[in-house]
Design a protein around this motif. Structure first.
Motif, mmCIF file in Angstrom:
data_model
loop_
_atom_site.group_PDB
_atom_site.id
_atom_site.type_symbol
_atom_site.label_atom_id
_atom_site.label_comp_id
_atom_site.label_asym_id
_atom_site.label_seq_id
_atom_site.Cartn_x
_atom_site.Cartn_y
_atom_site.Cartn_z
ATOM 1 N N LEU A 201 0.826 -1.199 0.000
ATOM 2 C CA LEU A 201 0.000 0.000 0.000
ATOM 3 C C LEU A 201 0.863 1.252 0.000
ATOM 4 O O LEU A 201 0.590 2.215 -0.717
ATOM 5 N N MET A 212 -6.083 1.709 -2.795
ATOM 6 C CA MET A 212 -6.452 0.329 -2.488
ATOM 7 C C MET A 212 -7.741 -0.092 -3.185
ATOM 8 O O MET A 212 -7.818 -1.184 -3.774
ATOM 9 N N TRP A 228 -2.309 -7.605 0.114
ATOM 10 C CA TRP A 228 -1.659 -6.329 0.404
ATOM 11 C C TRP A 228 -0.592 -6.494 1.478
ATOM 12 O O TRP A 228 -0.818 -7.151 2.489
ATOM 13 N N SER A 246 -11.170 -5.604 0.329
ATOM 14 C CA SER A 246 -9.870 -6.277 0.258
ATOM 15 C C SER A 246 -9.994 -7.745 0.625
ATOM 16 O O SER A 246 -10.785 -8.116 1.498
ATOM 17 N N ALA A 249 -4.312 -9.507 3.540
ATOM 18 C CA ALA A 249 -3.295 -8.514 3.870
ATOM 19 C C ALA A 249 -2.371 -9.059 4.943
ATOM 20 O O ALA A 249 -2.761 -9.921 5.751
#
Length: 444
Positions: A201, A212, A228, A246, A249
């Motif tokens: 990011l 994002m 991410w 999303s 991550a």
């Protein structure tokens, strides 16, 4: 009185750093202006919540290792004395689900995720491997993984290894050295053969901040998952994993979250994906009814299915008091000050350092960066050494010629930024860096 955490960002920025008139933008702000900004800083009192052992040293490397929260030593001492020393094995009744409880705090305070989607676990590298492998397994028949050739090395190495082991194509897009990867450039690398996209990011070198939501949308149009790396973003920029849709991550807790060296990383898995993903490290901590010691592996339903072995309790514990400080500040106010500090530093660099061969190596717009910026100079490594040894300014160096300036808003003052830039100007003007070797040390 401090504004609430839901203060609109534009208002919060204005409260911290009023924009200079257009005709004054090219001049260097005075130290008096820096003092006035410190006096008006709504987060200024939080500096007292950190251990500042050497007030004469200006620390601008919190983007690598955050400062020690003042409450952490006592918190750990109590854990050692009471939890380990007195409680002994009985303390596992409290420790057993600590990874998930801290994960829920991270989800609520800094990640914009739902309860049960985040857990503290292992290192960023291990978590990235676990989630990337699980994501690739969940997209059988697809033959490519996309990542940034300029991204942090461990991310690239892990993905190169997975691609080689599985016979996949590693599609490396290459972001510009000083700015963010373009969405058009990323889009050109995507098609229906892509299983996974992995991006940071905030870029580790330039501080460039990606969009994002737009990246997620591009990948989703081709049925690819996105993983991410939030290591240089978490605790410094607002993140909305749920709102941006999303998938996955990872990130560390020792930079802007101030969890300390060796603090465990975290992983995030969108709730709707959990049952379709199975990570490659089948450890007992992800097992259903782990103390039944069953013969076959059956992962639990929750995010704990992505855990593996027994967590490092002492390292994990240090994240708790660090999050207390973040909670007091609120990420939106942290971001407002970060924008102000970055803008202040760029104005000084433009006014003072250009004549000495320094150029901004980060996006110029404050909102296009995280909480650090890079300056390029042919002798950046030697300049970095001279600053630390002779000017009491600690920052860091990144190849090929970048001086990286980190300004964590929780404890960085505007006067520190002013003084650091002033000292940097002196080091460049008298060329004292020439006394230092060009050979980089192991740690830069």
């Amino acid at each position: 009185m401090n504004p609430p955490d839901d203060t609109p960002r534009s208002l919060a920025v204005e409260a911290v750093l009023p924009r200079p008139p257009a005709q004054a933008a090219s001049r260097a702000p005075s130290r008096r202006e820096a003092e006035e900004l410190d006096a008006a800083d709504p987060l200024g009192s939080l500096r007292a919540l950190f251990r500042i052992s050497d007030p004469d040293t200006i620390y601008l490397d919190g983007n690598s290792l955050g400062r020690l929260p003042a409450a952490t030593p006592g918190f750990l001492a109590d854990l050692v004395d009471d939890g380990w020393g007195k409680g002994l094995v009985r303390s596992w009744g409290h420790w057993i689900d600590w990874a998930g409880r801290i994960g829920d705090r991270l989800a609520a305070q800094v990640l914009g995720a739902r309860p049960g989607e985040v857990a503290l676990s292992d290192s960023t590298s291990v978590n990235l491997y676990k989630l990337a492998a699980a994501a690739l397994d969940a997209r059988p028949g697809r033959g490519a993984v996309v990542f940034d050739a300029q991204d942090f090395p461990t991310d690239r190495y892990i993905l190169q290894g997975l691609a080689e082991q599985r016979g996949l194509t590693a599609r490396q897009v290459s972001s510009p050295m000083d700015t963010a990867l373009g969405l058009d450039q990323l889009g050109a690398a995507l098609d229906d053969d892509v299983a996974l996209v992995v991006l940071s990011l905030v870029h580790y070198r330039s501080g460039a901040l990606l969009d994002m939501a737009s990246v997620n949308e591009l990948a989703r149009a081709h049925g690819a998952l996105v993983l991410w790396d939030l290591s240089h973003a978490v605790g410094s920029v607002p993140i909305d994993l749920s709102g941006t849709g999303s998938d996955l991550a990872v990130g560390c807790t020792y930079k802007y979250l101030n969890g300390g060296p060796g603090a465990p990383a975290f992983l995030y898995v969108r709730r709707e994906l959990r049952s379709t993903l199975r990570q490659p490290v089948w450890g007992w901590y992800g097992q259903r009814d782990q103390f039944h010691f069953g013969d076959t592996y059956e992962p639990v339903d929750g995010v704990e299915r992505f855990l593996a072995g027994t967590p490092p309790v002492l390292s994990m514990a240090a994240v708790e008091p660090a999050l207390d400080v973040i909670e007091q500040a609120g990420v939106r106010r942290v971001r407002a000050k970060a924008l102000a500090l970055g803008d202040f530093a760029v104005r000084l660099a433009d006014a003072w350092l250009t004549e000495h061969g320094v150029r901004l190596a980060s996006p110029r717009g404050p909102e296009q960066r995280g909480s650090h910026l890079s300056l390029t100079h042919p002798e950046a490594w030697r300049v970095c050494r001279a600053l630390a040894a002779e000017a009491a300014v600690v920052c860091d160096y990144r190849v090929p010629d970048r001086l990286r300036i980190g300004m964590p808003p929780l404890y960085t003052r505007f006067t520190e930024v002013w003084d650091a830039m002033d000292r940097l100007r002196d080091v460049l003007a008298d060329r004292r860096y020439e006394r230092y070797s060009r050979t980089p040390a192991r740690v830069t």
